[in-house]
Motif scaffolding. Structure first.
Motif, PDB file in Angstrom:
ATOM      1  N   LEU A 199       0.805  -1.526   0.151  1.00  0.00           N
ATOM      2  CA  LEU A 199       0.011   0.705   0.008  1.00  0.00           C
ATOM      3  C   LEU A 199       0.945   1.346   0.203  1.00  0.00           C
ATOM      4  O   LEU A 199       0.139   2.457  -0.174  1.00  0.00           O
ATOM      5  CB  LEU A 199      -0.836  -0.109   1.142  1.00  0.00           C
ATOM      6  CG  LEU A 199      -2.347  -1.105   1.340  1.00  0.00           C
ATOM      7  CD1 LEU A 199      -2.771  -1.362   2.222  1.00  0.00           C
ATOM      8  CD2 LEU A 199      -2.972  -0.469  -0.440  1.00  0.00           C
ATOM      9  N   GLY A 200       2.195   1.431   0.441  1.00  0.00           N
ATOM     10  CA  GLY A 200       3.242   2.517   0.348  1.00  0.00           C
ATOM     11  C   GLY A 200       2.750   3.097   1.691  1.00  0.00           C
ATOM     12  O   GLY A 200       2.086   2.869   2.606  1.00  0.00           O
ATOM     13  N   GLY A 201       2.642   4.933   1.496  1.00  0.00           N
ATOM     14  CA  GLY A 201       2.238   5.550   2.233  1.00  0.00           C
ATOM     15  C   GLY A 201       2.750   6.182   3.293  1.00  0.00           C
ATOM     16  O   GLY A 201       4.311   5.652   2.879  1.00  0.00           O
ATOM     17  N   LYS A 202       2.125   6.118   4.774  1.00  0.00           N
ATOM     18  CA  LYS A 202       2.950   6.434   5.815  1.00  0.00           C
ATOM     19  C   LYS A 202       2.810   4.824   6.850  1.00  0.00           C
ATOM     20  O   LYS A 202       1.696   4.797   6.567  1.00  0.00           O
ATOM     21  CB  LYS A 202       2.821   7.373   6.761  1.00  0.00           C
ATOM     22  CG  LYS A 202       3.377   8.266   5.678  1.00  0.00           C
ATOM     23  CD  LYS A 202       3.482   9.826   6.720  1.00  0.00           C
ATOM     24  CE  LYS A 202       4.349  10.622   5.604  1.00  0.00           C
ATOM     25  NZ  LYS A 202       4.763  11.573   6.302  1.00  0.00           N
ATOM     26  N   THR A 203       3.174   4.543   7.799  1.00  0.00           N
ATOM     27  CA  THR A 203       3.284   3.403   8.111  1.00  0.00           C
ATOM     28  C   THR A 203       3.624   3.480   9.924  1.00  0.00           C
ATOM     29  O   THR A 203       4.403   4.225  10.220  1.00  0.00           O
ATOM     30  CB  THR A 203       3.371   1.950   7.847  1.00  0.00           C
ATOM     31  OG1 THR A 203       3.041   2.048   6.620  1.00  0.00           O
ATOM     32  CG2 THR A 203       2.993   1.314   8.996  1.00  0.00           C
ATOM     33  N   GLY A 204       1.838   3.310  11.077  1.00  0.00           N
ATOM     34  CA  GLY A 204       2.185   3.577  12.492  1.00  0.00           C
ATOM     35  C   GLY A 204       2.142   1.515  13.031  1.00  0.00           C
ATOM     36  O   GLY A 204       1.055   1.371  12.301  1.00  0.00           O
ATOM     37  N   GLY A 215       6.278   6.715  10.084  1.00  0.00           N
ATOM     38  CA  GLY A 215       7.078   7.362   8.733  1.00  0.00           C
ATOM     39  C   GLY A 215       6.549   7.146   7.387  1.00  0.00           C
ATOM     40  O   GLY A 215       5.466   5.920   7.193  1.00  0.00           O
ATOM     41  N   ASN A 216       7.558   6.689   6.176  1.00  0.00           N
ATOM     42  CA  ASN A 216       7.136   6.339   5.362  1.00  0.00           C
ATOM     43  C   ASN A 216       7.320   4.571   5.220  1.00  0.00           C
ATOM     44  O   ASN A 216       8.259   4.528   5.898  1.00  0.00           O
ATOM     45  CB  ASN A 216       8.266   7.002   4.405  1.00  0.00           C
ATOM     46  CG  ASN A 216       8.217   8.277   4.114  1.00  0.00           C
ATOM     47  OD1 ASN A 216       6.911   9.045   4.032  1.00  0.00           O
ATOM     48  ND2 ASN A 216       8.941   9.242   4.062  1.00  0.00           N
ATOM     49  N   THR A 217       6.564   4.262   5.193  1.00  0.00           N
ATOM     50  CA  THR A 217       6.532   2.828   5.476  1.00  0.00           C
ATOM     51  C   THR A 217       8.087   1.642   4.729  1.00  0.00           C
ATOM     52  O   THR A 217       8.403   1.807   5.555  1.00  0.00           O
ATOM     53  CB  THR A 217       5.403   2.017   4.587  1.00  0.00           C
ATOM     54  OG1 THR A 217       3.837   3.027   4.290  1.00  0.00           O
ATOM     55  CG2 THR A 217       5.567   0.479   4.566  1.00  0.00           C
ATOM     56  N   ALA A 218       8.682   2.305   3.778  1.00  0.00           N
ATOM     57  CA  ALA A 218       9.572   2.062   3.403  1.00  0.00           C
ATOM     58  C   ALA A 218      10.732   2.204   4.057  1.00  0.00           C
ATOM     59  O   ALA A 218      11.677   1.319   4.957  1.00  0.00           O
ATOM     60  CB  ALA A 218       9.549   2.614   1.891  1.00  0.00           C
ATOM     61  N   ASP A 219      10.829   3.391   4.443  1.00  0.00           N
ATOM     62  CA  ASP A 219      11.687   4.048   5.481  1.00  0.00           C
ATOM     63  C   ASP A 219      12.059   3.353   6.749  1.00  0.00           C
ATOM     64  O   ASP A 219      12.730   2.527   7.238  1.00  0.00           O
ATOM     65  CB  ASP A 219      11.952   5.217   5.723  1.00  0.00           C
ATOM     66  CG  ASP A 219      12.064   6.255   4.261  1.00  0.00           C
ATOM     67  OD1 ASP A 219      12.644   5.336   3.343  1.00  0.00           O
ATOM     68  OD2 ASP A 219      11.548   7.541   4.512  1.00  0.00           O
ATOM     69  N   ILE A 220      11.033   3.180   7.650  1.00  0.00           N
ATOM     70  CA  ILE A 220      10.895   2.263   8.333  1.00  0.00           C
ATOM     71  C   ILE A 220      10.969   0.966   8.434  1.00  0.00           C
ATOM     72  O   ILE A 220      11.770  -0.079   9.385  1.00  0.00           O
ATOM     73  CB  ILE A 220       9.389   2.908   8.940  1.00  0.00           C
ATOM     74  CG1 ILE A 220       8.000   2.335   8.379  1.00  0.00           C
ATOM     75  CG2 ILE A 220       9.682   4.231   9.966  1.00  0.00           C
ATOM     76  CD1 ILE A 220       7.050   2.448  10.094  1.00  0.00           C
ATOM     77  N   TYR A 221      10.909   0.440   7.439  1.00  0.00           N
ATOM     78  CA  TYR A 221      10.844  -1.088   7.445  1.00  0.00           C
ATOM     79  C   TYR A 221      12.614  -1.076   6.785  1.00  0.00           C
ATOM     80  O   TYR A 221      12.821  -2.334   7.701  1.00  0.00           O
ATOM     81  CB  TYR A 221      10.333  -1.334   5.610  1.00  0.00           C
ATOM     82  CG  TYR A 221      10.417  -3.280   5.264  1.00  0.00           C
ATOM     83  CD1 TYR A 221       9.852  -4.141   6.213  1.00  0.00           C
ATOM     84  CD2 TYR A 221      11.391  -3.080   4.588  1.00  0.00           C
ATOM     85  CE1 TYR A 221      10.294  -5.468   5.699  1.00  0.00           C
ATOM     86  CE2 TYR A 221      12.010  -4.751   3.632  1.00  0.00           C
ATOM     87  CZ  TYR A 221      11.176  -5.488   4.675  1.00  0.00           C
ATOM     88  OH  TYR A 221      11.317  -6.974   4.275  1.00  0.00           O
TER      89      TYR A 221
END
Length: 355
Positions: A199-204, A215-221
């Motif tokens: 889904l991308g976007g931002k994730t908590g 933060g940004n989903t890919a970054d926190i992964y």
């Protein structure tokens, strides 16, 4: 348009259920709440939707404090994992129901319902009743109702969980497009890390009633800030073990396995660390990158499409390997796997990311 949570908490039976949480959720992308069952995702959504009251803190929607407003006055839509449609109403009337409650003119209702039905490919089914629809069509009806209402915020609480695999894949691809450019804050709860990435976007990341990272989903992964966040964002579970660094060498405390530190890990101080590595970086075959061998007894194996997973007992821990292709495993037999040190995370003894 933004939805802001300011130090909100929730109590159940006098016990803190949602810990002090502050977030700013904006339009333009999906805001994903990722966490295991019982972590607190649905509780957060209920607070944002006005279904439950905050014990403390405030909720600001488009600059207005809505903390004490009822759900009906917040102009929101909620789509559950279960097909919540009125069985005695046609698809048309189900989609139109919140518009009728709002006292909207019939001509505008007609236009909104038909537009939403076209987006979700429901036009031929508008005269049908829910019992005449498939599961996917029922869930699309619920989504169409949310789109037709043109809400300030849409909360999707694991909306694809009860659909079959093919329908889930189709709707997962469509969802970001359905809400694109609508000026709506979209909050999507899921227990599946892969879904958050798609889904991308931002994730908590939600754990034990607390948002551990946002933060940004890919970054926190790629860079979880602590071991809890790394664990939430890994399925199968991330592999963990204690290691010691001495000079330029890492050594697993509970096994005779060691390797040379390089890159950012070379500058770490000597001492003890928690090392973690995702299962897809622990492989049953040696590659140029995956060179550190770990051997354990196979306890569980699973085949899923084109992937093979194996749980194995290693140094007193349960580790998991997840690899592309079909790999033969024998329960109870020892098997050597290979990990890539470049994909290892290192955390301090208190669980904070250091490399």
């Amino acid at each position: 348009m933004a939805l802001e949570l300011k130090n909100i908490t929730k109590k159940v039976g006098g016990q803190i259920h949602i810990k002090d949480t502050s977030l700013v959720l904006e339009t333009g992308y999906f805001n994903v709440l990722l966490g295991k069952t019982g972590a607190g995702k649905t509780s957060l959504i209920k607070l944002m939707a006005g279904l439950d009251r905050c014990a403390s803190g405030s909720i600001i929607m488009d600059g207005q404090d809505v903390t004490r407003l009822s759900t009906q006055k917040r102009n929101i839509s909620l789509v559950h994992q279960f097909f919540v449609n009125y069985p005695h109403m046609t698809v048309f009337d189900n989609i139109a129901s919140p518009l009728k409650v709002a006292g909207m003119a019939k001509s505008e209702i007609q236009g909104r319902v038909e537009d939403a039905a076209d987006i979700l490919q429901l036009r031929p089914m508008l005269s049908r009743y829910p019992h005449e629809l498939s599961g996917g069509q029922q869930q699309r009806t619920a989504l169409a109702r949310a789109i037709a209402k043109q809400s300030n915020a849409v909360f999707l609480d694991e909306p694809l969980a009860n659909l079959d695999y093919k329908l889930r894949e189709e709707l997962r691809e469509q969802l970001p497009e359905l809400f694109a450019g609508r000026g709506t804050v979209v909050v999507y709860a899921t227990s599946e890390p892969e879904e958050a990435l798609l889904l991308g976007g931002k994730t908590g990341l939600v754990h034990d009633g607390h948002v551990t990272q946002f933060g940004n989903t890919a970054d926190i992964y790629r860079q979880p800030m602590d071991i809890v966040s790394a664990s939430v964002f890994s399925d199968p579970p991330i592999n963990q073990i204690t290691v010691t660094k001495k000079g330029a060498t890492f050594k697993l405390d509970a096994a005779s396995v060691e390797w040379t530190a390089n890159g950012t890990t070379a500058s770490l101080s000597d001492g003890s660390y928690i090392m973690a590595i995702r299962p897809n970086n622990v492989l049953p075959v040696k590659t140029k990158a995956a060179t550190v061998a770990v051997t354990g007894m196979i306890t569980v194996t699973e085949l899923s499409g084109s992937e093979s997973s194996a749980h194995f007992s290693f140094a007193g821990q349960n580790w998991v390997s997840l690899a592309h292709g079909i790999h033969p495993y024998e329960i109870g037999a020892d098997r050597t796997f290979y990990m890539d040190p470049a994909h290892c995370f290192f955390f301090s003894p208190d669980g904070q990311l250091v490399a």
